[in-house]
Scaffold this active site. Structure first.
Site, mmCIF file in Angstrom:
data_model
loop_
_atom_site.group_PDB
_atom_site.id
_atom_site.type_symbol
_atom_site.label_atom_id
_atom_site.label_comp_id
_atom_site.label_asym_id
_atom_site.label_seq_id
_atom_site.Cartn_x
_atom_site.Cartn_y
_atom_site.Cartn_z
ATOM 1 N N HIS A 1 -12.822 40.648 -2.274
ATOM 2 C CA HIS A 1 -13.267 39.772 -3.369
ATOM 3 C C HIS A 1 -12.383 38.530 -3.379
ATOM 4 O O HIS A 1 -11.351 38.482 -4.055
ATOM 5 C CB HIS A 1 -13.194 40.532 -4.700
ATOM 6 C CG HIS A 1 -13.805 39.801 -5.862
ATOM 7 N ND1 HIS A 1 -14.377 40.456 -6.935
ATOM 8 C CD2 HIS A 1 -13.925 38.476 -6.130
ATOM 9 C CE1 HIS A 1 -14.829 39.570 -7.806
ATOM 10 N NE2 HIS A 1 -14.550 38.349 -7.337
ATOM 11 N N HIS B 1 -13.044 34.265 -3.305
ATOM 12 C CA HIS B 1 -13.884 33.063 -3.217
ATOM 13 C C HIS B 1 -13.072 32.043 -2.435
ATOM 14 O O HIS B 1 -12.019 31.600 -2.917
ATOM 15 C CB HIS B 1 -14.204 32.520 -4.616
ATOM 16 C CG HIS B 1 -14.912 33.516 -5.492
ATOM 17 N ND1 HIS B 1 -16.277 33.530 -5.637
ATOM 18 C CD2 HIS B 1 -14.437 34.539 -6.250
ATOM 19 C CE1 HIS B 1 -16.628 34.516 -6.456
ATOM 20 N NE2 HIS B 1 -15.520 35.149 -6.843
ATOM 21 N N GLU C 1 -17.743 41.636 -15.463
ATOM 22 C CA GLU C 1 -16.488 40.852 -15.574
ATOM 23 C C GLU C 1 -16.375 40.409 -17.029
ATOM 24 O O GLU C 1 -15.422 40.742 -17.717
ATOM 25 C CB GLU C 1 -16.524 39.652 -14.617
ATOM 26 C CG GLU C 1 -15.272 38.775 -14.683
ATOM 27 C CD GLU C 1 -15.339 37.529 -13.796
ATOM 28 O OE1 GLU C 1 -16.457 37.147 -13.379
ATOM 29 O OE2 GLU C 1 -14.270 36.937 -13.532
ATOM 30 N N HIS D 1 -21.255 40.125 -8.838
ATOM 31 C CA HIS D 1 -20.316 40.171 -9.955
ATOM 32 C C HIS D 1 -21.064 40.792 -11.139
ATOM 33 O O HIS D 1 -22.171 40.337 -11.485
ATOM 34 C CB HIS D 1 -19.871 38.763 -10.358
ATOM 35 C CG HIS D 1 -18.867 38.142 -9.429
ATOM 36 N ND1 HIS D 1 -19.073 38.000 -8.094
ATOM 37 C CD2 HIS D 1 -17.626 37.630 -9.684
ATOM 38 C CE1 HIS D 1 -18.004 37.425 -7.552
ATOM 39 N NE2 HIS D 1 -17.116 37.186 -8.493
ATOM 40 N N ASP E 1 -9.578 37.237 -6.034
ATOM 41 C CA ASP E 1 -10.626 36.423 -6.670
ATOM 42 C C ASP E 1 -10.469 34.939 -6.307
ATOM 43 O O ASP E 1 -11.131 34.473 -5.382
ATOM 44 C CB ASP E 1 -10.628 36.638 -8.192
ATOM 45 C CG ASP E 1 -11.991 36.423 -8.836
ATOM 46 O OD1 ASP E 1 -12.940 36.097 -8.118
ATOM 47 O OD2 ASP E 1 -12.096 36.599 -10.067
ATOM 48 N N ASP E 2 -9.615 34.230 -7.028
ATOM 49 C CA ASP E 2 -9.401 32.789 -6.790
ATOM 50 C C ASP E 2 -7.888 32.528 -6.812
ATOM 51 O O ASP E 2 -7.347 32.022 -7.812
ATOM 52 C CB ASP E 2 -10.090 31.974 -7.894
ATOM 53 C CG ASP E 2 -11.585 32.223 -7.921
ATOM 54 O OD1 ASP E 2 -12.299 31.660 -7.078
ATOM 55 O OD2 ASP E 2 -12.028 33.030 -8.771
HETATM 56 N N1 ADE Z 1 -16.664 32.082 -8.925
HETATM 57 C C1 ADE Z 1 -15.387 32.005 -8.546
HETATM 58 N N2 ADE Z 1 -14.664 32.920 -9.177
HETATM 59 C C2 ADE Z 1 -15.497 33.608 -9.992
HETATM 60 C C3 ADE Z 1 -15.350 34.682 -10.894
HETATM 61 N N3 ADE Z 1 -14.171 35.265 -11.127
HETATM 62 N N4 ADE Z 1 -16.429 35.100 -11.577
HETATM 63 C C4 ADE Z 1 -17.613 34.523 -11.376
HETATM 64 N N5 ADE Z 1 -17.806 33.513 -10.531
HETATM 65 C C5 ADE Z 1 -16.761 33.061 -9.836
HETATM 66 ZN ZN ZN Z 2 -15.109 36.605 -8.241
#
Ligand code: ADE
Ligand code: ZN
Length: 337
Positions: A17, A19, A200, A197, A278-279
């Protein structure tokens, strides 16, 4: 810092996971802003980092889409991917299934080919340089409509032999999985894996829909599934992998403190969570840091960490022989440590 950090660094791990646009560090954002003559509304790297204070998912997404505007050329996508791989190679990461958001770029006039070929070039180089394997997951932006998702799948057609699956991301609440049932069915007919997703910020119903209507192979996040005992039972019975992202949940205020994070509870309930970033450029840590911080907060044992690392390979889309090879490497490492 936990004394488990050295153990975690040596533990073979997959990230499921991530991005790739969320790995764009402010330093590279500034470099690309200069290189491509695209203005960004920040005066310094410090100012960018100071802006990364979010109270929910939408707060983050607004700034994340703004940051992605500096990406224009194949070289930019390649450089962003290599920046990411360089960091996780040092974390003991062996395999990555990375999300990309083509619509974020095609809607700005950047061709799909530029995005895909740039990322694929970075992925090939990471394989040669670091021995990290990787594959691509094309995410549809759920705040856009079904037609736009179908157009993206069509644009991706020439690359489908190099794309492992499709995903669903962006603003969750108000955009249920049901909106994308037909495009996910079309992706399935093309032999693509499916992830989404769900849970969340959205309710347990969205996780049910991802399972029943999108026929997903994994759930991304899934935290709110714990509110529904029947759903927990279903996820456990199916051995469904959850790609959990502790530092993301903290930064986006899904949990107020990592000590309250549901990861340990998921393990205790017989679910199959994995740990992911994630990011990472926005949430304060790459995959290794996510393991270290959550291990510290929840007093995870070496055995828990081995389970999480094993889950990252059993939940991956690697061929069974590759999964077996990685599991054997984890077991050898754990018994030698
Ligand atoms: N795009 C990038 N990060 C995300 C996240 N945590 N949830 C949904 N979309 C995303
Ligand atoms: Zn994500």
């Amino acid at each position: 810092m936990t004394d488990l950090s050295a153990f975690i660094r040596g533990l073979p791990k997959a990230e499921l996971h991530l991005h790739i646009e969320g790995s764009l560090e402010p330093e590279l954002m500034f470099e690309l802003s200069r290189r491509n003559k695209v203005a960004i509304p920040f005066g310094s790297v410090e100012e960018v980092r100071a802006a990364y204070a979010f109270s929910n998912l939408q707060d983050f997404l607004d700034i994340y889409y703004q940051g992605a505007a500096v990406l224009l050329t194949e070289r930019d996508f390649h450089d962003m991917a290599m920046d990411y791989f360089r960091r996780v190679a040092a974390d003991g990461t062996r395999h990555v299934e990375l999300f990309f958001d083509p619509q974020t770029h095609t809607d700005r006039g950047v061709p799909f080919a530029v995005v895909a070929d740039g990322l694929l070039a970075g992925m090939a180089e990471a394989g040669r340089e670091f021995g990290i394997t990787s594959s691509l997951i094309l995410c549809f932006l759920r705040h856009l409509d079904e037609d736009a998702a179908f157009a993206t799948l069509k644009a991706a057609e020439p690359w489908l032999d190099r794309i492992a699956g499709v995903g669903l991301d962006s603003s969750e609440v108000g955009h249920p999985p049901s909106k994308f049932a037909r495009v996910f069915a079309a992706a399935g007919e093309r032999g693509l894996k499916r992830v989404a997703h769900a849970g969340e910020e959205g309710p347990p119903e969205y996780v049910w829909e991802a399972l029943d209507l999108l026929k997903v192979d994994r759930i991304d996040h899934g935290n709110r599934a714990l509110e529904d005992p029947a759903l927990v039972q279903r996820l456990a019975a199916e051995g469904m992998t959850l790609t959990v992202c502790p530092l993301s949940n903290l930064k986006l205020c899904g949990v107020s403190d990592l000590r309250l994070h549901p990861l340990k509870k998921m393990l205790d309930l017989g679910l199959r969570p994995t740990v992911n970033s994630d990011d990472p450029a926005y949430f304060g840590g790459y995959v290794g840091e996510n393991y270290t911080r959550i291990a510290d907060a929840l007093a995870l044992t070496k055995s828990d960490l081995v389970t999480l690392a094993r889950n990252s390979f059993t939940g991956s889309f690697l061929p069974p022989a590759e999964v077996a090879k990685h599991l054997a490497a984890i077991d050898a490492y754990a018994s030698a440590s």
